[in-house]
Design a protein around this motif. Structure first.
Motif, PDB file in Angstrom:
ATOM      1  N   SER A  85      88.222 -18.445   8.286  1.00  9.97           N
ATOM      2  CA  SER A  85      89.505 -18.267   8.826  1.00  9.97           C
ATOM      3  C   SER A  85      89.717 -16.914   9.694  1.00  9.97           C
ATOM      4  CB  SER A  85      90.692 -18.268   7.765  1.00  9.97           C
ATOM      5  OG  SER A  85      90.743 -19.656   7.244  1.00  9.97           O
ATOM      6  N   GLU A  86      89.367 -16.094   9.208  1.00 10.41           N
ATOM      7  CA  GLU A  86      89.354 -14.834  10.026  1.00 10.41           C
ATOM      8  C   GLU A  86      88.534 -14.754  11.312  1.00 10.41           C
ATOM      9  OE1 GLU A  86      88.306 -10.081   9.482  1.00 10.41           O
ATOM     10  OE2 GLU A  86      87.800 -11.522   7.687  1.00 10.41           O
ATOM     11  N   ARG A  87      87.609 -15.469  11.424  1.00 11.55           N
ATOM     12  CA  ARG A  87      86.856 -15.582  12.521  1.00 11.55           C
ATOM     13  C   ARG A  87      87.554 -16.584  13.777  1.00 11.55           C
ATOM     14  NH1 ARG A  87      81.863 -14.485  13.748  1.00 11.55           N
ATOM     15  NH2 ARG A  87      80.966 -16.613  14.415  1.00 11.55           N
ATOM     16  N   LEU A  88      88.436 -17.380  13.019  1.00 19.48           N
ATOM     17  CA  LEU A  88      89.309 -18.255  13.958  1.00 19.48           C
ATOM     18  C   LEU A  88      90.581 -17.936  14.192  1.00 19.48           C
ATOM     19  CD1 LEU A  88      88.085 -21.868  12.376  1.00 19.48           C
ATOM     20  CD2 LEU A  88      87.521 -20.959  14.696  1.00 19.48           C
ATOM     21  N   CYS A 136      83.476 -25.499   7.612  1.00 15.30           N
ATOM     22  CA  CYS A 136      83.648 -25.121   8.732  1.00 15.30           C
ATOM     23  C   CYS A 136      84.707 -26.218   9.612  1.00 15.30           C
ATOM     24  CB  CYS A 136      82.624 -25.122   9.637  1.00 15.30           C
ATOM     25  SG  CYS A 136      81.902 -23.595   9.421  1.00 15.30           S
ATOM     26  N   GLU A 137      84.283 -27.443   9.423  1.00 16.76           N
ATOM     27  CA  GLU A 137      85.044 -28.568  10.174  1.00 16.76           C
ATOM     28  C   GLU A 137      86.358 -28.576   9.869  1.00 16.76           C
ATOM     29  OE1 GLU A 137      83.763 -32.555  10.869  1.00 16.76           O
ATOM     30  OE2 GLU A 137      81.649 -31.915  10.470  1.00 16.76           O
ATOM     31  N   GLU A 138      86.844 -28.302   8.259  1.00 16.72           N
ATOM     32  CA  GLU A 138      88.171 -28.446   7.696  1.00 16.72           C
ATOM     33  C   GLU A 138      88.802 -27.245   8.183  1.00 16.72           C
ATOM     34  OE1 GLU A 138      89.281 -31.333   7.106  1.00 16.72           O
ATOM     35  OE2 GLU A 138      87.247 -32.125   6.930  1.00 16.72           O
ATOM     36  N   THR A 139      88.117 -25.995   8.092  1.00 18.75           N
ATOM     37  CA  THR A 139      88.985 -24.830   8.541  1.00 18.75           C
ATOM     38  C   THR A 139      89.388 -25.018  10.242  1.00 18.75           C
ATOM     39  OG1 THR A 139      87.489 -23.591   7.020  1.00 18.75           O
ATOM     40  CG2 THR A 139      88.926 -22.408   8.429  1.00 18.75           C
ATOM     41  N   TYR A 140      88.416 -25.344  10.985  1.00 11.09           N
ATOM     42  CA  TYR A 140      88.699 -25.573  12.365  1.00 11.09           C
ATOM     43  C   TYR A 140      89.964 -26.678  12.553  1.00 11.09           C
ATOM     44  CZ  TYR A 140      87.811 -25.388  17.307  1.00 11.09           C
ATOM     45  OH  TYR A 140      87.648 -25.456  18.744  1.00 11.09           O
ATOM     46  N   HIS A 141      90.097 -27.636  11.808  1.00  9.53           N
ATOM     47  CA  HIS A 141      91.249 -28.557  11.545  1.00  9.53           C
ATOM     48  C   HIS A 141      92.405 -27.830  11.444  1.00  9.53           C
ATOM     49  CE1 HIS A 141      89.232 -32.137  12.549  1.00  9.53           C
ATOM     50  NE2 HIS A 141      88.692 -32.378  11.303  1.00  9.53           N
ATOM     51  N   ALA A 142      92.503 -26.858  10.633  1.00  5.68           N
ATOM     52  CA  ALA A 142      93.629 -25.977  10.366  1.00  5.68           C
ATOM     53  C   ALA A 142      93.809 -24.940  11.457  1.00  5.68           C
ATOM     54  CB  ALA A 142      93.158 -24.945   9.191  1.00  5.68           C
ATOM     55  N   MET A 143      92.944 -24.577  12.129  1.00  4.18           N
ATOM     56  CA  MET A 143      93.142 -23.828  13.405  1.00  4.18           C
ATOM     57  C   MET A 143      93.857 -24.636  14.433  1.00  4.18           C
ATOM     58  SD  MET A 143      92.140 -23.085  16.522  1.00  4.18           S
ATOM     59  CE  MET A 143      90.479 -23.547  16.834  1.00  4.18           C
ATOM     60  N   GLU A 144      93.563 -25.859  14.545  1.00  3.36           N
ATOM     61  CA  GLU A 144      93.962 -26.769  15.633  1.00  3.36           C
ATOM     62  C   GLU A 144      95.242 -27.035  15.431  1.00  3.36           C
ATOM     63  OE1 GLU A 144      90.035 -29.699  16.496  1.00  3.36           O
ATOM     64  OE2 GLU A 144      91.130 -29.841  14.882  1.00  3.36           O
ATOM     65  N   TYR A 199      82.322 -27.197  16.754  1.00  9.30           N
ATOM     66  CA  TYR A 199      82.267 -25.884  16.271  1.00  9.30           C
ATOM     67  C   TYR A 199      81.260 -25.742  15.049  1.00  9.30           C
ATOM     68  CZ  TYR A 199      84.034 -21.810  13.927  1.00  9.30           C
ATOM     69  OH  TYR A 199      84.180 -20.481  13.286  1.00  9.30           O
ATOM     70  N   ALA A 200      81.657 -26.579  14.075  1.00 12.00           N
ATOM     71  CA  ALA A 200      80.974 -26.387  12.837  1.00 12.00           C
ATOM     72  C   ALA A 200      79.282 -26.530  12.823  1.00 12.00           C
ATOM     73  CB  ALA A 200      81.103 -27.687  11.829  1.00 12.00           C
ATOM     74  N   ASP A 201      78.866 -27.364  13.681  1.00 12.55           N
ATOM     75  CA  ASP A 201      77.588 -27.656  14.017  1.00 12.55           C
ATOM     76  C   ASP A 201      76.827 -26.105  14.646  1.00 12.55           C
ATOM     77  OD1 ASP A 201      77.401 -29.902  13.116  1.00 12.55           O
ATOM     78  OD2 ASP A 201      77.144 -30.822  15.147  1.00 12.55           O
ATOM     79  N   GLU A 205      74.663 -23.437  12.478  1.00  5.22           N
ATOM     80  CA  GLU A 205      73.256 -23.218  13.160  1.00  5.22           C
ATOM     81  C   GLU A 205      73.108 -21.709  13.382  1.00  5.22           C
ATOM     82  OE1 GLU A 205      70.715 -24.192  17.207  1.00  5.22           O
ATOM     83  OE2 GLU A 205      72.864 -24.744  17.032  1.00  5.22           O
ATOM     84  N   LYS A 206      74.116 -20.780  13.709  1.00  4.03           N
ATOM     85  CA  LYS A 206      73.874 -19.605  13.848  1.00  4.03           C
ATOM     86  C   LYS A 206      73.899 -18.795  12.512  1.00  4.03           C
ATOM     87  CE  LYS A 206      77.832 -19.360  16.251  1.00  4.03           C
ATOM     88  NZ  LYS A 206      78.799 -18.639  17.034  1.00  4.03           N
ATOM     89  N   ILE A 207      74.358 -19.344  11.473  1.00  6.56           N
ATOM     90  CA  ILE A 207      74.455 -18.601  10.071  1.00  6.56           C
ATOM     91  C   ILE A 207      73.007 -18.920   9.499  1.00  6.56           C
ATOM     92  CG2 ILE A 207      75.396 -19.009   7.662  1.00  6.56           C
ATOM     93  CD1 ILE A 207      77.973 -19.545   8.962  1.00  6.56           C
ATOM     94  N   VAL A 208      72.336 -20.087   9.467  1.00  7.99           N
ATOM     95  CA  VAL A 208      71.210 -20.455   9.364  1.00  7.99           C
ATOM     96  C   VAL A 208      70.231 -19.638   9.971  1.00  7.99           C
ATOM     97  CG1 VAL A 208      69.225 -22.221   9.216  1.00  7.99           C
ATOM     98  CG2 VAL A 208      71.580 -22.927   8.497  1.00  7.99           C
TER      99      VAL A 208
END
Length: 217
Positions: A85-88, A136-144, A199-201, A205-208
């Motif tokens: 959430s902070e990142r978004l 990540c997907e669901e948090t991005y939906h919150a941002m959208e 976004y989630a993918d 990927e960056k976290i991994v």
């Protein structure tokens, strides 16, 4: 008339035998605050958001994640959502976990209550990496949802190419297609879903890659 949009992560190719009963799991705030303080103190001089949250992200390694019980996983899920959430650039979105009476849904974001709900069985079946993608997907939906709700749609520049994706989100929210067994391709190609998955993918990927880099240190 109030409309509640449920932006969900589907599980079309998975079958679960439920054994979670009717329990609902919510984050334990005391434990979250204690660990967050520890993270901040340990990595307070780092400008790298992953490094600052190293202890949190390491909890999603498979050899650690699969040892957690449901309450521990929902606690970690809330901390991860706070991080994303902070990142978004939005306020933290609350999360809970319960048995969802829908075999095609792993998790969903409810726009009317601004909350994420994760299926309890899925939470315990998914790997740490899969869970991060779901969150990540669901948090991005919150941002959208936040951006569409707070945008001034009377601006003259709104019809320029720069805002095309945002306009696509708004139109999609007005004509959202819920996923089911027969329309998966249509569902996942919707602008809201495609943007969140992209976004989630990329984020996971960056976290991994980050986790692999610190393992090599």
């Amino acid at each position: 008339m109030a409309v509640c949009l449920l932006f969900s992560v589907p599980s079309f190719f998975t079958y679960f035998v439920y054994d979670m009963g009717g329990a609902t799991y919510t984050p334990s705030l005391d434990s979250l605050e204690a660990v967050s303080i520890e993270d901040d103190e340990l990595f307070e001089d780092s400008d790298d958001p992953f490094e600052k949250n190293r202890m949190l992200l390491q909890e999603f390694r498979e050899n650690t994640w699969n040892k957690k019980d449901t309450q521990e996983k929902i606690d970690l899920s809330q901390r991860f959502i706070n991080f994303e959430s902070e990142r978004l650039g939005i306020e933290p979105v609350p999360v809970s976990s319960e048995k969802l009476n829908n075999l095609t849904t792993v998790a969903y974001y409810a726009s009317d209550t601004n909350e994420i709900v994760v299926d309890a069985q899925s939470l315990n079946e998914q790997t740490g990496e899969e869970t991060m993608k779901t969150l990540c997907e669901e948090t991005y939906h919150a941002m959208e949802s936040y951006v569409v709700a707070n945008m001034n749609w009377d601006l003259s520049v709104i019809n320029t190419q720069y805002f095309q994706e945002l306009c696509d989100w708004k139109d999609n929210m007005d004509h959202y297609v819920n996923g089911n067994w027969s329309n998966f391709e249509e569902y996942k190609s919707q602008p809201i879903e495609a943007s969140a998955k992209k976004y989630a993918d990329g984020e996971v990927e960056k976290i991994v890659e980050y986790l692999a880099s610190i393992s090599a240190d």
